[in-house]
Design an enzyme around this catalytic site. Structure first.
Site, PDB file in Angstrom:
ATOM      1  CD  GLU A 116      -0.564  -0.321  -4.039  1.00 55.79           C
ATOM      2  OE1 GLU A 116      -1.012  -0.377  -2.876  1.00 55.79           O
ATOM      3  OE2 GLU A 116       0.480   0.324  -4.335  1.00 55.79           O
ATOM      4  CD  GLU A 117       3.481   2.506  -4.752  1.00 52.83           C
ATOM      5  OE1 GLU A 117       2.907   3.318  -4.009  1.00 52.83           O
ATOM      6  OE2 GLU A 117       4.260   1.632  -4.328  1.00 52.83           O
ATOM      7  CG  ASP A 128       1.771  -3.917  -1.114  1.00 46.94           C
ATOM      8  OD1 ASP A 128       2.993  -3.669  -1.128  1.00 46.94           O
ATOM      9  OD2 ASP A 128       0.925  -3.186  -1.659  1.00 46.94           O
ATOM     10  CG  HIS A 161       6.260   5.150  -0.330  1.00 43.43           C
ATOM     11  ND1 HIS A 161       5.136   5.897  -0.603  1.00 43.43           N
ATOM     12  CD2 HIS A 161       5.948   3.883  -0.664  1.00 43.43           C
ATOM     13  CE1 HIS A 161       4.180   5.112  -1.069  1.00 43.43           C
ATOM     14  NE2 HIS A 161       4.660   3.871  -1.110  1.00 43.43           N
ATOM     15  CG  HIS A 183       1.844  -2.702  -6.204  1.00 40.96           C
ATOM     16  ND1 HIS A 183       2.840  -1.788  -6.433  1.00 40.96           N
ATOM     17  CD2 HIS A 183       1.684  -2.748  -4.864  1.00 40.96           C
ATOM     18  CE1 HIS A 183       3.269  -1.291  -5.273  1.00 40.96           C
ATOM     19  NE2 HIS A 183       2.593  -1.876  -4.313  1.00 40.96           N
ATOM     20  CG  ASP A 204       5.444  -0.591  -1.678  1.00 45.76           C
ATOM     21  OD1 ASP A 204       4.621  -1.382  -2.164  1.00 45.76           O
ATOM     22  OD2 ASP A 204       5.145   0.569  -1.302  1.00 45.76           O
TER      23      ASP A 204
END
Length: 346
Positions: A220-221, A240, A320, A69, A186
């Site tokens: 995706e998130e 990922d 994150h 993603h 990410d």
């Protein structure tokens, strides 16, 4: 086997520094489409905005999907304050405590971009007694715009309105020691990893065993990235970030193989195949369980697709937040992807 590291680093820098919070991915998708065209690969966009890149295989009647993603965490303007600052809503699972002091961009609906800074609502130690206790939640953060905007009307006159996207400065740095540190590793590093493997195949006139459909997902998130999978796909290998920390085995120098995440176990046979290939080719790897994690495979399976699915990726520290990985982990991921594409039969 020698992957083109200069090409990889070039992709990493370009993709990481192109703003693309979930729902605002048009610009980065165009870049990736251009990269696929340069590799001589056909591609098309879905109605949702995902990009599907096709790499013909030796057995064109069998299709393996890859997924990574390109959407990231971000923010959106929730409302405009009387003093010209912006209230926020989160896109994806931001770590709020890492956002204070970060630079950002506000993307308006009329294609104007303004810069700003994310601050707590009590940003000055000389003014607010509670300064050090504020900024842990989205309601305690705001954006200070880098314009002469001292009222709500001033901000509206700039063209900024509720619902405008805000991207967070990734602060991308690649160190001499091989570390890649940035927000949004990410999963933009994984996109760069896969395209680098494709370039290796092209440069060496090689084909994967099966036709490959690479799904570059854009939501995706927020949980529904690869919810659509082409009908001819029977297997999905998601690339990922791998998790680093606590009781996990993975480091930033490994390719991580996920046995289970919050959505449940991954396909037993595919995970076993990935482990066998890692051992056969002496690829530094780790097998782990990700406790607070979902992937594009989770979205595809929940959507009802009858597929086998597995998940791998380079070890990434501090997910994150301000993330970091290493070129060794990225190269090990490339090696495992290459082996899977060229050796596995189904």
């Amino acid at each position: 086997m020698s992957f083109d590291q200069s090409y990889f680093y070039s992709l990493v820098k370009d993709i990481l520094t192109t703003p693309s919070p979930s729902g605002y991915t048009y610009h980065v998708i165009e870049k990736i489409a251009q990269y696929s065209s340069e590799l001589g690969l056909s591609h098309h966009k879905t109605n949702k905005g995902n990009l599907i890149i096709e790499f013909p295989g030796i057995h064109p009647n069998q299709t393996l999907a890859l997924a990574a993603h390109v959407d990231t965490l971000g923010l959106m303007v929730r409302s405009i304050n009387h003093d010209g600052t912006l209230n926020l809503t989160s896109i994806g699972g931001n770590q709020m405590m890492t956002l204070q002091g970060e630079y950002c961009q506000i993307h308006t609906r009329n294609n104007t971009t303004y810069t700003g800074t994310i601050l707590s609502t009590t940003p000055s130690a000389h003014v607010y007694k509670e300064c050090t206790q504020t900024g842990q939640t989205i309601d305690e953060l705001m954006v200070r715009i880098d314009e002469k905007a001292e009222s709500k009307d001033d901000v509206i006159n700039l063209g900024i309105q509720n619902g405008d996207f805000i991207s967070i400065d990734p602060k991308t740095v690649i160190t001499k020691s091989g570390f890649i540190k940035s927000r949004h590793i990410d999963d933009k590093v994984s996109v760069s990893i896969i395209l680098t493997v494709f370039k290796y195949l092209k440069d060496n006139n090689l084909k994967p065993r099966h036709t490959i459909k690479l799904i570059i997902s854009t939501y995706e998130e927020v949980g529904h990235g690869a919810s659509y999978i082409p009908n001819d796909v029977s297997r999905l290998l998601v690339v990922d970030m791998g998790c680093v920390g606590k009781d996990l085995s993975c480091t930033e120098y490994d390719v991580s193989i996920c046995a289970k995440d919050s959505s449940g176990p991954y396909d037993y046979n595919m995970v076993s195949e990935l482990l066998t290939l890692s051992k056969k080719h002496q690829i530094n790897h780790a097998i782990d369980i990700y406790p607070f994690y979902g992937s594009d495979a989770s979205a595809a399976l929940r959507a009802g697709h009858d597929i086998k699915a597995a998940l791998i990726g380079p070890g990434v520290h501090a997910s994150h937040g301000v993330e970091r990985t290493h070129i060794e982990g990225c190269l090990n991921t490339m090696k495992l992807i290459f082996a899977y594409l060229t050796e596995i039969q189904f």
